[in-house]
Design an enzyme around this catalytic site. Sequence first.
Site, PDB file in Angstrom:
ATOM      1  N   LEU A  93      72.941 -13.252  24.821  1.00  0.00           N
ATOM      2  CA  LEU A  93      73.570 -14.570  24.679  1.00  0.00           C
ATOM      3  C   LEU A  93      72.913 -15.593  25.603  1.00  0.00           C
ATOM      4  O   LEU A  93      72.504 -15.255  26.717  1.00  0.00           O
ATOM      5  CB  LEU A  93      75.062 -14.448  24.998  1.00  0.00           C
ATOM      6  CG  LEU A  93      75.811 -13.480  24.086  1.00  0.00           C
ATOM      7  CD1 LEU A  93      77.183 -13.141  24.652  1.00  0.00           C
ATOM      8  CD2 LEU A  93      75.933 -14.058  22.678  1.00  0.00           C
ATOM      9  N   HIS A 109      80.621  -2.085  28.202  1.00  0.00           N
ATOM     10  CA  HIS A 109      79.291  -1.473  28.210  1.00  0.00           C
ATOM     11  C   HIS A 109      79.466   0.009  28.532  1.00  0.00           C
ATOM     12  O   HIS A 109      80.223   0.352  29.440  1.00  0.00           O
ATOM     13  CB  HIS A 109      78.394  -2.150  29.252  1.00  0.00           C
ATOM     14  CG  HIS A 109      77.009  -1.601  29.244  1.00  0.00           C
ATOM     15  ND1 HIS A 109      76.119  -1.841  28.224  1.00  0.00           N
ATOM     16  CD2 HIS A 109      76.369  -0.779  30.111  1.00  0.00           C
ATOM     17  CE1 HIS A 109      74.982  -1.203  28.467  1.00  0.00           C
ATOM     18  NE2 HIS A 109      75.106  -0.561  29.611  1.00  0.00           N
ATOM     19  N   GLU A 143      73.746 -12.999  32.849  1.00  0.00           N
ATOM     20  CA  GLU A 143      72.884 -11.823  32.961  1.00  0.00           C
ATOM     21  C   GLU A 143      73.433 -10.698  32.082  1.00  0.00           C
ATOM     22  O   GLU A 143      74.649 -10.424  32.103  1.00  0.00           O
ATOM     23  CB  GLU A 143      72.861 -11.369  34.437  1.00  0.00           C
ATOM     24  CG  GLU A 143      71.719 -10.447  34.765  1.00  0.00           C
ATOM     25  CD  GLU A 143      71.703 -10.076  36.250  1.00  0.00           C
ATOM     26  OE1 GLU A 143      71.278  -8.972  36.561  1.00  0.00           O
ATOM     27  OE2 GLU A 143      72.136 -10.896  37.081  1.00  0.00           O
TER      28      GLU A 143
END
Length: 210
Positions: A93, A109, A143
């Site tokens: 993104l 994640h 990030e």
Amino acid sequence: MKNIVILISGRGSNMEAIVNACQREGWPARIAAVISNKASASGLQFAASHGIATAVVDHKAFDSREAFDAELARVIDGYAPDVVVLAGFMRILTEGFVRHFEGKMLNIHPSLLPSFPGLHTHQRAIEAGCKLAGATVHFVTPELDHGPIVTQAAVPVLSGDTEADLAARVLKQEHVIYPQAVRWLVEGHLSIEQGIVRHAQGASQVRWGD
Ligand code: GAR
């Protein structure tokens, strides 16, 4: 009633777990839409069959990340989201997109971040000889696979584990911690102080799976 918008790219099993928990536990929220960057994402069928609005914003139809993210943000905003949930949404993104939804966008994640961001997390954990693996729910920052950690689940890595074995063991825990984290955000229990996420009532942000 808060609006939750869920983004998927494929199977959508985490999305299913969130839809089911929202309904079963009577959250003060509704799943306003499930959006995918792939028309073929099988999770879209589950959402549609549960009466949830679905939309596809195909990244291949845009010639830049910025253009895709701008259209995606426009479609998401159309559902007046209070919470945006990335559930196996496999796109990098742009900073502008992330800043637009800062503080209300979560990701899951399948690793114990900050270890193993990116792809092939389970194989990399096995090859590194890790004895623990797991999953992390975090606020999204620009990030990749990085940001204030809301909750983590840890599972053992067993000798002889294949990538598929470990992925299945971790996924079972994802389906527990992700709905819980989304509910905490919906109910306003989370705050971020200097990058550390606190739960207002001190709920455990750790889960041990087997
Ligand atoms: C999940 O294991 C999720 O943690 C992972 O993709 C899978 C999606 O499964 N996400 C990432 O790797 C993000 N970096 P699902 O579509 O069945 O929820």
